[in-house]
Structures are given as structure tokens and as C-alpha cells.
Scaffold this motif. Structure first.
Motif, PDB file in Angstrom:
ATOM      1  N   TYR A  23       0.348   1.427   0.440  1.00 15.68           N
ATOM      2  CA  TYR A  23      -0.186   0.498  -0.566  1.00 15.68           C
ATOM      3  C   TYR A  23      -1.273   1.187  -1.387  1.00 15.68           C
ATOM      4  O   TYR A  23      -1.273   1.125  -2.624  1.00 15.68           O
ATOM      5  CB  TYR A  23      -0.750  -0.731   0.151  1.00 15.68           C
ATOM      6  CG  TYR A  23      -1.177  -1.874  -0.754  1.00 15.68           C
ATOM      7  CD1 TYR A  23      -0.465  -3.068  -0.767  1.00 15.68           C
ATOM      8  CD2 TYR A  23      -2.296  -1.781  -1.573  1.00 15.68           C
ATOM      9  CE1 TYR A  23      -0.859  -4.129  -1.576  1.00 15.68           C
ATOM     10  CE2 TYR A  23      -2.690  -2.829  -2.384  1.00 15.68           C
ATOM     11  CZ  TYR A  23      -1.968  -3.998  -2.378  1.00 15.68           C
ATOM     12  OH  TYR A  23      -2.365  -5.036  -3.187  1.00 15.68           O
ATOM     13  N   CYS A  24      -2.200   1.837  -0.690  1.00 17.81           N
ATOM     14  CA  CYS A  24      -3.323   2.486  -1.383  1.00 17.81           C
ATOM     15  C   CYS A  24      -2.844   3.639  -2.256  1.00 17.81           C
ATOM     16  O   CYS A  24      -3.355   3.850  -3.360  1.00 17.81           O
ATOM     17  CB  CYS A  24      -4.349   2.982  -0.362  1.00 17.81           C
ATOM     18  SG  CYS A  24      -5.248   1.657   0.485  1.00 17.81           S
ATOM     19  N   ARG A  25      -1.855   4.371  -1.775  1.00 18.23           N
ATOM     20  CA  ARG A  25      -1.342   5.497  -2.560  1.00 18.23           C
ATOM     21  C   ARG A  25      -0.688   4.988  -3.845  1.00 18.23           C
ATOM     22  O   ARG A  25      -0.885   5.556  -4.924  1.00 18.23           O
ATOM     23  CB  ARG A  25      -0.336   6.287  -1.728  1.00 18.23           C
ATOM     24  CG  ARG A  25       0.121   7.584  -2.391  1.00 18.23           C
ATOM     25  CD  ARG A  25       1.025   8.381  -1.470  1.00 18.23           C
ATOM     26  NE  ARG A  25       0.318   8.744  -0.250  1.00 18.23           N
ATOM     27  CZ  ARG A  25       0.560   8.206   0.939  1.00 18.23           C
ATOM     28  NH1 ARG A  25       1.486   7.280   1.077  1.00 18.23           N
ATOM     29  NH2 ARG A  25      -0.126   8.584   1.994  1.00 18.23           N
ATOM     30  N   ALA A  26       0.077   3.910  -3.740  1.00 16.74           N
ATOM     31  CA  ALA A  26       0.763   3.372  -4.917  1.00 16.74           C
ATOM     32  C   ALA A  26      -0.216   2.828  -5.947  1.00 16.74           C
ATOM     33  O   ALA A  26       0.033   2.898  -7.154  1.00 16.74           O
ATOM     34  CB  ALA A  26       1.736   2.276  -4.491  1.00 16.74           C
ATOM     35  N   ALA A  27      -1.352   2.294  -5.478  1.00 16.93           N
ATOM     36  CA  ALA A  27      -2.325   1.688  -6.387  1.00 16.93           C
ATOM     37  C   ALA A  27      -3.495   2.610  -6.706  1.00 16.93           C
ATOM     38  O   ALA A  27      -4.453   2.178  -7.353  1.00 16.93           O
ATOM     39  CB  ALA A  27      -2.856   0.385  -5.785  1.00 16.93           C
ATOM     40  N   ALA A  28      -3.414   3.873  -6.270  1.00 16.49           N
ATOM     41  CA  ALA A  28      -4.493   4.846  -6.509  1.00 16.49           C
ATOM     42  C   ALA A  28      -5.821   4.329  -5.975  1.00 16.49           C
ATOM     43  O   ALA A  28      -6.836   4.303  -6.676  1.00 16.49           O
ATOM     44  CB  ALA A  28      -4.594   5.181  -7.995  1.00 16.49           C
ATOM     45  N   LEU A  29      -5.813   3.906  -4.711  1.00 15.96           N
ATOM     46  CA  LEU A  29      -7.010   3.364  -4.073  1.00 15.96           C
ATOM     47  C   LEU A  29      -7.448   4.267  -2.925  1.00 15.96           C
ATOM     48  O   LEU A  29      -6.625   4.961  -2.321  1.00 15.96           O
ATOM     49  CB  LEU A  29      -6.736   1.957  -3.533  1.00 15.96           C
ATOM     50  CG  LEU A  29      -6.358   0.897  -4.564  1.00 15.96           C
ATOM     51  CD1 LEU A  29      -5.807  -0.341  -3.862  1.00 15.96           C
ATOM     52  CD2 LEU A  29      -7.556   0.533  -5.430  1.00 15.96           C
TER      53      LEU A  29
END
Length: 272
Positions: A23-29
Motif C-alpha cells: 500500500y505504502c509503495r503504491a502511494a509513495a508513503l
């Protein structure tokens, strides 16, 4: 992954933490800032608790700030206090909370008001109980304020927040899915048959150096899978590591015997 499991998500499974990383990788978080939470939610369809990735209020604020149009919010305004019995426990709470979020739209300041009621949002201590959980009893105002702010942010920034709810809004809730309700299941990419691949490759390896190269290649494969949010199961990792160790020991023993035989032959005197 171990750092996240031991610090931010204690007790979470590898699969759940992997979903957080994806999730974080997809949203650049940055996952270390804990923008999302792992929330166990009862699913009637699964007849059990399901780990679900939910955004936190901090993520909504981040997404709003990234637009460059977020102009802050009001202080939460609370309704009158109520005291009623919930699950046999006398509970005091604010009836409602109102929060206003401001956004610049085409250079014009716009306000988005959200009003949320405590009874419609609080999380229960148990699935079949009306008693509030510890957090909602201890922070009756703070929890409701976050729910109202989340609703206001969704109204102001729908394209950023979508239709998702925050973890504070979903704690203690149930996925009420009827048989006719389509359920979308996200299946992770399947791993190749690493065991078969390495068994065949190691059988053809005839040197200790070749086995060492295979060990390094396997370490890279494991690391890349974890980085991509699709970790290789631990039992597979252990099985292949044992195969590599066994093949290295086998070849080392073979070469040691061959060296011993050569040394013995060199000592044999040839008759004149």
C-alpha cells in the motif's frame, strides 16, 4: 519487515505487514510514519476476523496537504454530553462533533462541514456487545473528533481519499456481505516453484564455488520478494537454505576425498 512487525505492527502476520508495504509503495508513503493501520474486522462472509488495511487520519491529512489546496480546519465543536448504559456500563460521551475543513478551489476559499454522532461511530469492546472499547471510553471526544475530521476531509478532497474509511471509523465494525454481494479478492502473484528449481540447479552444480553463487542468488531473490511486498514463505526459505547447505557439504566432502586419494597415489613408489 521485522522492524515494522516489532515496532509499529506488533503481532501482525507477515502477509498483513506485506500488504502495508505494498500500500505504502503504491502511494509513495513512508511506512515508518504509519500512515495506514492493520484493523481486524469481523467478516460474515469469511466467518472470522479479517486483517484489513485502513488509512489513518494522518494519511488523509497528508493527501490533502499534497494538493497544495488544503487551508486547515476548524477546532472540533461538540454537542451536549450524554450518559447512558451500553453493555451494562455507564458511558459518558459527547452526542456529536462538527469539524470544518477548508480548501482553495480555483482561488476561492470553500468550507466543508461534517457532523458525526458518537453512537454511530464508537467501537465496541466485543463483536456481540454494546460496551465501548477501552479507547472510545477513554478518549470519547478525541476519537469522535477524528471521525468528524475524516468525514470533512473526504468531502473536501474526494479524489484523494476516495470512499475509504479510516481505522478509527472501522474499529469494531462488521463486513456485512450478503451472498449476492460481489467480493473482490486480491490474489498475490504466485511464486515460482523455487524448491524444484534449486533442487535441479544444485544437482547440476559441480563445484563449491557454484553452490556459493547459488546461495548469493537465493539471498537476492528473498530480499527482492520482500521489498516487492510479496515475501517468500519462511518454510520455503528454510528448505532451500538446507538444500544449499547439504549440497555444499556434499561437494566439500567429495573434493576432500579426491584430494586424499591423489595424495595417496603420489606417495606410491613405482617399481624400477
Amino acid at each position: 519487515m521485522d522492524t515494522l512487525k516489532n515496532s509499529l505492527y506488533p503481532g501482525a502476520s507477515d502477509a498483513s505487514v506485506a500488504m502495508v508495504l505494498g500500500y505504502c509503495r503504491a502511494a509513495a508513503l513512508d511506512p515508518m510514519k504509519k500512515p495506514v493501520h492493520i484493523v481486524p474486522i469481523w467478516s460474515k462472509a469469511a466467518n472470522g476476523m479479517v486483517d484489513t488495511i485502513m488509512p489513518g487520519i494522518a494519511l488523509y491529512r497528508i493527501m490533502a496537504a499534497r494538493t497544495g489546496e488544503y487551508a486547515g480546519k476548524s477546532e472540533p465543536e461538540f454537542g451536549p454530553d450524554k450518559t447512558i448504559s451500553l453493555g451494562g456500563v455507564q458511558t459518558r460521551f459527547p452526542e456529536w462533533c462538527r469539524v470544518t475543513v477548508r480548501r482553495l478551489v480555483n482561488g476561492q476559499m470553500c468550507e466543508f462541514h461534517a457532523k458525526e454522532y458518537w453512537l454511530e461511530n464508537y467501537a465496541t469492546a466485543k463483536r456481540d456487545s454494546e460496551e465501548p472499547n477501552a479507547m472510545w471510553k477513554k478518549r470519547a471526544y478525541g476519537q469522535l473528533a477524528k471521525c468528524a475530521e475524516a468525514q470533512a476531509l473526504r468531502m473536501a478532497f474526494p479524489e484523494q481519499t476516495g470512499g475509504t474509511n479510516t481505522d478509527d471509523e472501522m474499529q469494531g465494525k462488521t463486513f456485512d456481505l450478503t451472498p449476492e454481494t460481489p467480493v473482490v479478492q486480491i490474489e498475490r502473484p504466485r511464486h515460482p516453484d523455487y524448491v524444484a528449481d534449486y533442487r535441479g540447479g544444485l544437482a547440476q552444480t559441480s563445484s563449491v564455488q557454484g553452490v556459493m553463487r547459488a546461495r548469493k542468488a537465493w539471498a537476492r531473490t528473498v530480499g527482492e520478494a520482500e521489498t516487492n511486498g510479496n515475501p517468500i514463505p519462511e518454510d520455503i526459505q528454510n528448505q532451500i537454505a538446507e538444500m544449499i547447505d547439504a549440497r555444499q557439504d556434499e561437494l566439500a566432502d567429495r573434493f576432500a576425498r579426491e584430494e586424499a586419494n591423489h595424495a595417496h597415489e603420489d606417495r606410491i613408489e613405482v617399481p624400477a
